[in-house]
Design an enzyme around this catalytic site. Sequence first.
Site, short mmCIF file in Angstrom:
data_model
loop_
_atom_site.label_atom_id
_atom_site.label_comp_id
_atom_site.label_asym_id
_atom_site.label_seq_id
_atom_site.Cartn_x
_atom_site.Cartn_y
_atom_site.Cartn_z
N SER A 1 19.87 19.91 76.90
CA SER A 1 19.69 20.76 75.72
C SER A 1 19.15 20.01 74.51
CB SER A 1 21.03 21.44 75.35
OG SER A 1 21.94 20.51 74.80
N LYS B 1 24.26 18.36 68.92
CA LYS B 1 23.11 19.16 68.50
C LYS B 1 22.51 18.53 67.25
CE LYS B 1 24.10 22.28 71.65
NZ LYS B 1 23.28 22.37 72.89
#
Length: 293
Positions: free
Chosen positions: A45, A119
């Site tokens: 991701s 993230k």
Amino acid sequence: MQGRYDVKKWFDVLLNLVFGGICLFLLWILAQVFVFASFRIPSDSMSPELKEGDFVLVWKPLVGARLFNLHKSLNLEQTEIYRIPGFRKIRRNDVVVFNFPHPNDWSHIEMHILKYYIKRCIGLPGDTLSIHGGIFHIAGVASPLGNLASQKRIGQMKAEDFPQEVFQSFPYDSLLNWNIKNFGPLYIPKAGSEVKMDRTGWVLYHKLIEWEQGKDLIFRGSSVLLNDSVITTYRFRKNYYFVAGDRGENSQDSRYWGLLPEEYIVGVASRIWKSVDRYTDKVRWDRVWKAIE
């Protein structure tokens, strides 16, 4: 007499080794709490910046180590979190490691000490964020945010090219109808800021307010009720962030589950200290000690 002396000598050596081992263990624990932490990247991701099998180093003094009741956290009880002052604040485009705020479901915020995500920070407290054609925008900020190549790919795709669960986004409201191509504007609350409490305010912020207050926030008729008391505005107590994966086509991030409380951020990932190919188990030496950008 000589034998008795030898036994005492070896007993003293053993005691010193045990004491030294205990001291090293305590120093290791203190270092893990206040100085650094290591996390393994479990998915793609954050590709291409981070690959599955990378081990990243978080230098905690940069933004400040956290203090909380570890016993409560391990028992999955919610606890107050305090942060020691760090050298600087979190910035846009920092890669942050955090406790995932929705370990059980996305309807409410809670912390699980053993569930971590990584993230990129896109929006800071006080920012107003929107997505147009897949591209992130912050009001008043001209510099690029996140991985532009991924955002452009998303912008070029049609709605029908995505699975429904990938295309639709937070807050999953039929009137707002936000998706990963067109989203917002969303104000990201900072401590002390105030928002209007109408239907839209309730839809966007009810999870944050319920987490701060420990009370139910209900929309009834045309009114918003906090524990049966009507409120027309709400002043936030905490800071929040908007985070997203660099590979936006395959990333569960703030586009889906909403905003991240500051207390849940462990720190900024600074370097890859080890990288192992999951298919071959070989060390990827070209990635060792690579700075994370």
